[in-house]
Design an enzyme around this catalytic site. Structure first.
Site, short mmCIF file in Angstrom:
data_model
loop_
_atom_site.label_atom_id
_atom_site.label_comp_id
_atom_site.label_asym_id
_atom_site.label_seq_id
_atom_site.Cartn_x
_atom_site.Cartn_y
_atom_site.Cartn_z
CG ASP A 204 12.85 -49.68 -7.65
OD1 ASP A 204 13.78 -50.14 -6.94
OD2 ASP A 204 12.02 -50.40 -8.22
CG HIS B 226 29.75 -40.03 15.56
ND1 HIS B 226 29.42 -38.79 15.06
CD2 HIS B 226 29.38 -40.00 16.86
CE1 HIS B 226 28.89 -38.05 16.03
NE2 HIS B 226 28.86 -38.76 17.13
CG ASP C 2 27.02 -44.06 22.10
OD1 ASP C 2 25.79 -44.11 22.30
OD2 ASP C 2 27.65 -43.00 21.97
CG ASP D 140 22.79 -41.16 23.43
OD1 ASP D 140 23.55 -42.13 23.25
OD2 ASP D 140 23.10 -39.99 23.14
CG HIS E 129 32.65 -36.16 23.25
ND1 HIS E 129 31.93 -36.19 24.43
CD2 HIS E 129 33.28 -37.36 23.17
CE1 HIS E 129 32.11 -37.35 25.03
NE2 HIS E 129 32.94 -38.09 24.29
CG HIS F 244 23.35 -34.86 23.25
ND1 HIS F 244 22.22 -35.62 23.16
CD2 HIS F 244 24.39 -35.74 23.27
CE1 HIS F 244 22.56 -36.91 23.08
NE2 HIS F 244 23.86 -37.02 23.15
CG HIS G 281 23.10 -35.33 19.00
ND1 HIS G 281 24.22 -35.24 18.22
CD2 HIS G 281 23.37 -36.32 19.89
CE1 HIS G 281 25.12 -36.13 18.63
NE2 HIS G 281 24.62 -36.80 19.64
CD GLU H 49 27.29 -38.14 25.03
OE1 GLU H 49 27.94 -38.96 24.38
OE2 GLU H 49 26.23 -37.63 24.64
CE1 TYR I 88 35.84 -41.75 23.51
CE2 TYR I 88 36.08 -39.48 24.30
CZ TYR I 88 35.28 -40.59 24.03
OH TYR I 88 33.94 -40.53 24.31
NE ARG J 62 30.45 -42.13 23.98
CZ ARG J 62 31.17 -42.55 22.95
NH1 ARG J 62 32.42 -42.17 22.83
NH2 ARG J 62 30.65 -43.36 22.05
CD GLU K 294 25.36 -41.02 25.66
OE1 GLU K 294 25.78 -41.95 24.94
OE2 GLU K 294 24.92 -39.95 25.20
N1 GLY Z 1 25.17 -41.63 20.47
C1 GLY Z 1 25.59 -40.36 20.09
C2 GLY Z 1 25.90 -39.55 21.27
O1 GLY Z 1 26.14 -40.09 22.33
O2 GLY Z 1 25.86 -38.37 21.26
MN MN Z 2 24.81 -38.87 23.52
MN MN Z 3 25.53 -42.00 22.82
#
Ligand code: GLY
Ligand code: MN
Ligand code: MN
Length: 438
Positions: free
Chosen positions: A39, A246, A263, A274, A346, A350, A357, A382, A386, A404, A406
């Site tokens: 619930d 992720h 991140d 982000d 990747h 974005h 996103h 970003e 890797y 990474r 970003e």
């Molecule tokens: N934190 C998710 C991305 O960087 O797209």
């Molecule tokens: Mn991002």
């Molecule tokens: Mn990110």
């Protein structure tokens, strides 16, 4: 809600009316409570398109909007909300009530949800050509509006005999892709909060700590500095975990000699930031880590410089891969530049806004070039490299490395504005900062 925010949402409704044009109506349902287990529900979060148009944060609501008066209401926008109820409000929280929508949101005509069907039926009586609906969100609704949404869906075969039924997602995405000054301010605020929290949290980076301890410090400080929520679940990934894009287990111990990729960001009034930064856990980069870091940083800076009106976002991604391919080849990591994607995995970034996103299109259609950057776009840049531990084609010293970097970039007529530029990223600065972590 302050005046500035009310004016913002009002301007969005006006813009949507213009975008859907004459002989059209938009019927947009807000979100409802979603069950987590037994619930217990997830914390309520408004659908972002509904929030964009109203700023309303209660579940069980709907908005009907048209260029003309709807029925005999004297208004071209009608809000439907849950009824005020002493018992429900005692258990689940305050309700605005239709009586207060003018004052609270600046939407003058509002009704209880029980009136929804009557007003949706009006759509049948008008010479409508197009009906815009948040179809994909409507299917998931729970609670009291679910039955109204079902009735509406049921009646669509009759409505659709005269009019086209269109999902509202694409048109909303077009509006949302171009941020107003108010939105820039909100994303800027979310970024400032996130940066302040990062500086607090990274004081805890040292061998022996657990990833979740850094996560806890971030989340605590987002709240302290004025964020209502995580923009997304924090990624705190040490060593090879950084190769899981992720990663969210956040349960490993930080080891000397490894890197830590964070991140994470907070949101402010529904607007997201982000940020990703990569830190040497022991305070100093190894020679090999530094080579990888410098390369990612070079791509990050070059791509940020390219975020100008008219630029192709796809091309920016290609430039990043080109820089990284070149550097990896020189470092003896990559034999054939064509294989660079095996290391970069990747895209370059974005759109960001109400969603991390952001729900906007990137496609090139006959009418729209959504790949071409415009003033008002806000994007992440970003790049990452890797190298998993089992990548035996790479010299051993480089394996298990993930970097990474970003940032959040506003595209303006005066050039790119980095909204996260106050977060350290020069490797010497990072090492200097971390020398205080002993
Ligand atoms: N934190 C998710 C991305 O960087 O797209
Ligand atoms: Mn991002
Ligand atoms: Mn990110």
């Amino acid at each position: 809600m302050d005046k500035e925010q009310k004016a913002f949402h009002k301007s969005r409704r006006e813009l949507l009316r213009k975008a859907i044009g004459k002989d059209a109506v938009a019927v947009i349902f807000g979100s409802t409570n979603f069950n987590k287990s037994f619930d217990g529900n997830f914390r309520f979060k408004q659908y972002k398109n509904f929030y964009y148009l109203t700023g309303f944060e209660e579940p069980n609501a709907a908005l009907i909007l048209s260029d003309k008066e709807i029925g005999k209401t004297g208004s071209n926008e009608l809000l439907f909300v849950q009824k005020k109820d002493k018992i429900f409000e005692t258990w689940d929280g305050r309700r605005m009530g239709f009586e207060n929508s003018g004052k609270a949101l600046g939407i003058k005509r509002a009704f209880e949800n029980s009136e929804l069907q009557k007003y949706m039926n009006l759509a049948k009586n008008r010479n409508l050509r197009r009906i815009y609906v948040n179809i994909s969100e409507l299917i998931k609704l729970t609670g009291e509006v679910r039955q109204y949404a079902s009735q509406f869906l049921d009646s669509l075969n009759r409505l659709a005999a005269n009019a086209e039924l269109i999902d509202i997602g694409y048109i909303m995405g077009k509006l949302r892709a171009v941020k107003t000054k108010y939105e820039m301010k909100m994303i800027g605020k979310a970024s400032d909060i996130s940066v302040k929290a990062y500086y607090e949290a990274i004081k805890s980076i040292m061998p022996g700590k657990y990833e979740y301890e850094i996560q806890a410090a971030l989340e605590y400080n987002y709240k302290i500095f004025g964020s209502e929520d995580n923009a997304y679940y924090p990624i705190v990934a040490s060593g090879e975990n950084g190769c899981i894009l992720h990663y969210e287990d956040n349960n490993c111990v930080l080891k000397n000699g490894e890197l830590l990729t964070i991140d994470s960001a907070g949101e402010h009034r529904y607007y997201c930031s982000d940020i990703t930064r990569t830190f040497p856990i022991g305070g100093r980069f190894t020679k090999e880590q530094r080579i990888i870091y410098d390369l990612v940083l070079k791509a990050n800076k070059e791509c940020i410089r390219m975020c100008r009106p008219g630029a192709s976002f796809k091309k920016i991604g290609e430039v990043s891969d080109y820089i990284i391919a070149d550097g990896l080849k020189k470092a003896g990591i990559l034999k054939d530049k064509k294989d660079v994607k095996k290391f970069t995995l990747h895209g370059i970034g974005h759109h960001i806004g109400l969603d991390t996103h952001d729900a906007v299109s990137y496609t090139i259609t006959r009418e729209d070039n959504n790949d071409r950057l415009k003033p008002g776009n806000v994007l992440t840049i970003e790049p990452g490299i890797y190298i998993p531990g089992d990548m035996t084609s790479v010299p051993k010293k480089f394996r298990g490395t993930a970097v990474r970097i970003e940032d959040v970039i506003a595209v303006t007529g005066k050039g790119p504005v980095n909204l996260t530029s106050h977060m350290i990223k020069e490797p010497d600065d990072i090492e200097a900062f971390m020398s205080g972590n002993a």
